[in-house]
Structures are given as C-alpha cells and as structure tokens.
Enzyme design. Structure first.
Site, PDB file in Angstrom:
ATOM      1  N   GLU A 124      -2.376  86.165  -6.371  1.00 18.57           N
ATOM      2  CA  GLU A 124      -1.108  85.804  -5.714  1.00 18.57           C
ATOM      3  C   GLU A 124       0.029  85.784  -6.725  1.00 18.57           C
ATOM      4  OE1 GLU A 124       0.728  85.360  -3.312  1.00 18.57           O
ATOM      5  OE2 GLU A 124      -0.134  84.244  -1.658  1.00 18.57           O
ATOM      6  N   ASP A 125       1.249  85.931  -6.236  1.00 21.97           N
ATOM      7  CA  ASP A 125       2.404  85.800  -7.113  1.00 21.97           C
ATOM      8  C   ASP A 125       2.771  84.329  -7.328  1.00 21.97           C
ATOM      9  OD1 ASP A 125       3.166  85.492  -4.461  1.00 21.97           O
ATOM     10  OD2 ASP A 125       4.861  86.857  -4.550  1.00 21.97           O
ATOM     11  N   ILE A 126       2.802  83.572  -6.240  1.00 24.83           N
ATOM     12  CA  ILE A 126       3.296  82.194  -6.361  1.00 24.83           C
ATOM     13  C   ILE A 126       2.690  81.318  -5.266  1.00 24.83           C
ATOM     14  CG2 ILE A 126       5.387  82.792  -5.021  1.00 24.83           C
ATOM     15  CD1 ILE A 126       6.908  80.776  -6.838  1.00 24.83           C
ATOM     16  N   ASP A 128       3.707  78.030  -3.410  1.00 24.98           N
ATOM     17  CA  ASP A 128       4.840  77.130  -3.218  1.00 24.98           C
ATOM     18  C   ASP A 128       4.310  75.928  -2.440  1.00 24.98           C
ATOM     19  OD1 ASP A 128       7.340  76.033  -2.836  1.00 24.98           O
ATOM     20  OD2 ASP A 128       8.064  77.583  -1.488  1.00 24.98           O
ATOM     21  N   THR A 129       4.404  75.941  -1.126  1.00 20.52           N
ATOM     22  CA  THR A 129       3.840  74.846  -0.327  1.00 20.52           C
ATOM     23  C   THR A 129       2.322  74.987  -0.181  1.00 20.52           C
ATOM     24  OG1 THR A 129       4.122  76.117   1.699  1.00 20.52           O
ATOM     25  CG2 THR A 129       5.942  74.666   1.056  1.00 20.52           C
ATOM     26  N   GLY A 130       1.803  76.184  -0.407  1.00 18.08           N
ATOM     27  CA  GLY A 130       0.366  76.435  -0.222  1.00 18.08           C
ATOM     28  C   GLY A 130       0.029  76.840   1.205  1.00 18.08           C
ATOM     29  N   LYS A 157       4.818  76.054  -8.099  1.00 12.73           N
ATOM     30  CA  LYS A 157       6.056  75.268  -8.198  1.00 12.73           C
ATOM     31  C   LYS A 157       5.730  73.786  -8.295  1.00 12.73           C
ATOM     32  CE  LYS A 157       9.193  78.245  -5.688  1.00 12.73           C
ATOM     33  NZ  LYS A 157      10.067  78.368  -4.534  1.00 12.73           N
ATOM     34  N   PHE A 178      14.115  78.633  -6.332  1.00 11.48           N
ATOM     35  CA  PHE A 178      13.716  79.937  -5.785  1.00 11.48           C
ATOM     36  C   PHE A 178      13.830  80.994  -6.870  1.00 11.48           C
ATOM     37  CE2 PHE A 178      13.534  83.712  -3.217  1.00 11.48           C
ATOM     38  CZ  PHE A 178      12.564  83.361  -2.286  1.00 11.48           C
ATOM     39  N   VAL A 179      12.711  81.666  -7.141  1.00  7.30           N
ATOM     40  CA  VAL A 179      12.677  82.641  -8.231  1.00  7.30           C
ATOM     41  C   VAL A 179      12.510  84.069  -7.708  1.00  7.30           C
ATOM     42  CG1 VAL A 179      11.859  81.012  -9.977  1.00  7.30           C
ATOM     43  CG2 VAL A 179      10.182  82.253  -8.587  1.00  7.30           C
ATOM     44  N   ARG A 191      12.827  92.733  -6.463  1.00  8.91           N
ATOM     45  CA  ARG A 191      11.473  93.032  -6.958  1.00  8.91           C
ATOM     46  C   ARG A 191      11.554  93.948  -8.176  1.00  8.91           C
ATOM     47  NH1 ARG A 191       7.948  91.285  -2.877  1.00  8.91           N
ATOM     48  NH2 ARG A 191       8.585  91.715  -0.744  1.00  8.91           N
TER      49      ARG A 191
HETATM   50  P1  IMP Z   1       3.689  79.144   0.347  1.00  5.87           P
HETATM   51  O1  IMP Z   1       2.996  79.586   1.584  1.00  5.87           O
HETATM   52  O2  IMP Z   1       4.749  78.111   0.622  1.00  5.87           O
HETATM   53  O3  IMP Z   1       2.748  78.679  -0.755  1.00  5.87           O
HETATM   54  O4  IMP Z   1       4.502  80.361  -0.206  1.00  5.87           O
HETATM   55  C1  IMP Z   1       3.850  81.416  -0.740  1.00  5.87           C
HETATM   56  C2  IMP Z   1       4.551  82.746  -0.569  1.00  5.87           C
HETATM   57  O5  IMP Z   1       5.955  82.637  -0.316  1.00  5.87           O
HETATM   58  C3  IMP Z   1       4.405  83.466  -1.862  1.00  5.87           C
HETATM   59  O6  IMP Z   1       3.249  84.274  -1.856  1.00  5.87           O
HETATM   60  C4  IMP Z   1       5.685  84.249  -1.963  1.00  5.87           C
HETATM   61  O7  IMP Z   1       5.526  85.507  -1.382  1.00  5.87           O
HETATM   62  C5  IMP Z   1       6.700  83.440  -1.205  1.00  5.87           C
HETATM   63  N1  IMP Z   1       7.508  82.560  -2.113  1.00  5.87           N
HETATM   64  C6  IMP Z   1       7.403  81.243  -2.293  1.00  5.87           C
HETATM   65  N2  IMP Z   1       8.292  80.778  -3.199  1.00  5.87           N
HETATM   66  C7  IMP Z   1       8.971  81.868  -3.618  1.00  5.87           C
HETATM   67  C8  IMP Z   1      10.024  82.060  -4.591  1.00  5.87           C
HETATM   68  O8  IMP Z   1      10.519  81.144  -5.270  1.00  5.87           O
HETATM   69  N3  IMP Z   1      10.452  83.337  -4.747  1.00  5.87           N
HETATM   70  C9  IMP Z   1       9.942  84.391  -4.049  1.00  5.87           C
HETATM   71  N4  IMP Z   1       8.957  84.261  -3.151  1.00  5.87           N
HETATM   72  C10 IMP Z   1       8.475  83.006  -2.931  1.00  5.87           C
HETATM   73 MG    MG Z   2       2.970  86.199  -1.943  1.00  4.78          MG
END
Ligand code: IMP
Ligand code: MG
Length: 213
Positions: A124-126, A128-130, A157, A178-179, A191
């Site tokens: 995965e790239d990131i 955030d909330t999961g 994060k 936000f990155v 990107r």
């Molecule tokens: P989550 O479901 O909240 O954990 O978010 C995960 C997905 O949202 C990541 O796989 C990213 O594609 C996108 N995302 C979350 N935070 C960022 C950010 O800061 N920049 C760009 N994409 C993000």
């Molecule tokens: Mg992603």
C-alpha cells in the site's frame, strides 16, 4: 520493525533541490520525503521481508494506483536479495478529493483464486484511517483463502484515533496532513512528482482543466 518518524516540524531536507513540473509552482506547503530516502527505506523493508519470507514465494499484491512507485522500488530491492515472489495488482479507491468517502470501490482484474494457499503481502502507499484495508482484508481472506496475509505500507499517518488496521511493515510515520507525489495523488494530479510533499491550499484549489493534455 521500527518506523521512521517524519516530525511535525520542518527538516533539513526541505531546503534541498525542489524538482517538479513548473505548472505545480506554489502547490505545496512542505517537501516531506525525498525519493532517495524512500529508496533507502524500501531496501531496509525488503531486508525485513526477505528475513521473514526466506524459502517462500509470497504474492506481492500492489494496490493501484498510489503504491505503484513504491512497489517498483520494493521489487528491485527484493530482486537484489534473491527473494522469489509473484506479482498481482488490485485497484481500490476510497478517496474523493482530500476526504475519505468511507466506502471502498474494488476494481481491476485480480482473480482471488490466484492467491489461494499463498502467502500474500499487500503493498500500500498509505494507511490513513485504515478504512480501505479493513474492508479489503476480510474480503480477501474469505474469497481467496490465502495461507497468510500481511501488509507493507510506505506511509502511516499519525492520527488522533488509531487506524482501523495496522501494517507489519511500515516505511514512514508522517504528520496528519494530506500528502502528494511519488504515486500519491489529489484528484489524479501530482502522481508525477518524484518526492513526497504536503499539499498547499493553492494545490487543493487548483483546477486541473487549466492543464493542457
Ligand atoms: P484509508 O482508507 O483512510 O486508510 O485511506 C487509504 C487510501 O486513501 C490510501 O490507499 C490512499 O490511496 C488514500 N489516501 C489517504 N491519505 C492520503 C494522502 O494524504 N494523500 C493521498 N492519498 C491518500
Ligand atoms: Mg492506496
């Protein structure tokens, strides 16, 4: 494995060369992580992965599009270590602009049966909330019945409330901002940046229709 923590306060690298397409002038508030640092970290993560998967052939499952750059550097580092693996790709999205939509859309041509009985490592790239992973993991386990599933993420994060899902392998822990860049986007822009940046208000407000092509 210890996370590398990118502090909330600015770091020295932020005065380094700032390389980006000229149309992005003013779209960032901070240069957060240089590509060179990411590659170095991918090499360390590959060593940890190799240590755990020696003698096995994990399926490295790339979550598109954001993880594509990280995936490439991770694969190269694993190749240098003579670690065998399979590659698979999955396209998911849970973001609309800078807000998580709460629902996860699965797209792309992954056949779950290709993962059956295999050791799966999601790249995965990131986190955030999961939300994304907490939706994907149970579906993947139910539909594919893999031997094992772990997660390798480039970034997590630092949130007030802990993420719904944690990764075994983490590149960097970053501030709650936000990155963009190195594969990570905001509405499909950015990107194409080589490094990871924090987006500025101008970057958020920018109308992509103003770009040619
Ligand atoms: P989550 O479901 O909240 O954990 O978010 C995960 C997905 O949202 C990541 O796989 C990213 O594609 C996108 N995302 C979350 N935070 C960022 C950010 O800061 N920049 C760009 N994409 C993000
Ligand atoms: Mg992603």
């Amino acid at each position: 494995m210890k996370h590398i923590i990118i502090p909330d306060a600015p770091r020295e690298i932020e005065s380094a060369d700032r390389i980006y397409p000229p149309e992005y002038e003013g779209h960032f508030s901070r240069l957060l992580i240089k590509r060179e640092e990411i590659i170095e970290r991918a090499t360390d993560l590959a060593k940890a992965i190799h240590n755990d998967y020696k003698g096995k052939r994990p399926v490295l499952l790339c979550v598109l599009k954001g993880a594509a750059s990280f995936y490439l550097h991770l694969l190269e580092a694993l190749q240098d270590l003579r670690q065998g693996f399979y590659t698979e790709f999955l396209r998911l999205s849970s973001y609309e602009g800078a807000q998580t939509s709460g629902t996860v859309k699965a797209r792309g041509g992954l056949h779950y049966q290709d993962l059956t009985g295999k050791d799966v490592l999601i790249v995965e790239d990131i986190i955030d909330t999961g939300t994304t992973l907490s939706h994907l993991l149970p579906v993947l386990k139910r539909e594919a019945n893999p031997k094992s599933v772990e997660v390798c993420t480039l970034l997590t994060k630092r949130l007030q409330t802990p993420a719904k899902c944690e990764a075994k392998y983490v590149g960097f822990s970053i501030p709650n901002q936000f990155v963009i860049g190195y594969g990570l986007d905001y509405n499909e822009l950015y990107r194409d940046l080589k490094d990871i940046w924090v987006i500025s208000q101008k970057g958020i407000d920018f109308d992509p229709h103003k770009l040619h092509g």
